[in-house]
Design a protein around this motif. Structure first.
Motif, short mmCIF file in Angstrom:
data_model
loop_
_atom_site.label_atom_id
_atom_site.label_comp_id
_atom_site.label_asym_id
_atom_site.label_seq_id
_atom_site.Cartn_x
_atom_site.Cartn_y
_atom_site.Cartn_z
N UNK A 40 -5.50 -26.21 -23.13
CA UNK A 40 -6.44 -27.27 -23.50
C UNK A 40 -5.84 -28.66 -23.30
N UNK A 41 -4.57 -28.70 -22.97
CA UNK A 41 -3.90 -29.99 -22.81
C UNK A 41 -3.59 -30.66 -24.13
N UNK A 42 -3.42 -29.86 -25.19
CA UNK A 42 -3.17 -30.42 -26.52
C UNK A 42 -1.81 -29.98 -27.05
N UNK A 43 -1.21 -30.85 -27.84
CA UNK A 43 -0.05 -30.47 -28.63
C UNK A 43 -0.58 -29.94 -29.97
N UNK A 44 0.30 -29.31 -30.74
CA UNK A 44 -0.13 -28.78 -32.03
C UNK A 44 -0.65 -29.89 -32.96
N UNK A 45 0.05 -31.02 -33.11
CA UNK A 45 -0.50 -32.09 -33.96
C UNK A 45 -1.85 -32.63 -33.45
N UNK A 46 -2.01 -32.71 -32.13
CA UNK A 46 -3.29 -33.14 -31.57
C UNK A 46 -4.38 -32.13 -31.91
N UNK A 47 -4.06 -30.86 -31.85
CA UNK A 47 -5.01 -29.81 -32.20
C UNK A 47 -5.46 -29.96 -33.65
N UNK A 48 -4.52 -30.22 -34.54
CA UNK A 48 -4.87 -30.41 -35.95
C UNK A 48 -5.80 -31.60 -36.12
N UNK A 49 -5.52 -32.69 -35.43
CA UNK A 49 -6.40 -33.86 -35.51
C UNK A 49 -7.80 -33.53 -34.97
#
Length: 153
Positions: A40-49
């Motif tokens: 998805x092109x996301x980091x874990x913190x970005x996913x949480x946001x």
């Protein structure tokens, strides 16, 4: 709390520490998420946001930070990267320009559908049954609340 004499003595061995079990499990969980989120092109913190925004769009940076138990300064670069990816837009508040509102773009809203399988994949990777996972999550939520009260005292 009871007197310290009534407490059992806990061994000072790494593998016997609750903190290490939580820490190392958190690292393993983040590693399990990594390949799923890379798609998805996301980091874990970005996913949480993004999870926070998928629950309730158009939040301030401060509201998102509070929901994730982070400070606003930590959120700002993360949200700027999400904006650069086209998933969110940052909009200054009309009544208070110091407030920055974060809104999902169409691409950010659509990403929710692509992320739908992630919780199931993590559940499968856990090798546990759903009831055990729900109990564990509930126990961790209670632990977090208790520790929060301890910290605030």
């Amino acid at each position: 709390m009871t007197s310290s004499n009534a407490l059992p003595e806990f061994p000072l061995e790494l593998d016997q520490q609750l903190c290490f079990a939580l820490y190392s499990t958190s690292l393993a969980m983040t590693k399990a998420y990594k390949p799923l989120l890379e798609k998805l092109g996301l980091t874990y913190p970005q996913y949480l946001a993004m999870l926070v925004l998928w629950e309730s769009d158009d939040l301030t940076v401060k509201e998102i930070a509070a929901r994730l138990s982070l400070d606003s300064a930590t959120m700002t670069p993360l949200l700027k990267r999400l904006e650069a990816q086209g998933y969110v837009e940052r909009v200054r508040g009309v009544e208070d320009e110091r407030q920055v509102h974060i809104r999902l773009t169409d691409a950010g809203a659509a990403l929710k559908q692509a992320a739908r399988a992630i919780p199931s994949e993590i559940y499968c990777a856990s090798g546990s049954d759903i009831d055990a996972m729900l109990r564990l999550r509930n126990d961790l939520v209670r632990l977090r609340a208790s520790l929060g009260e301890y910290i605030d005292d």
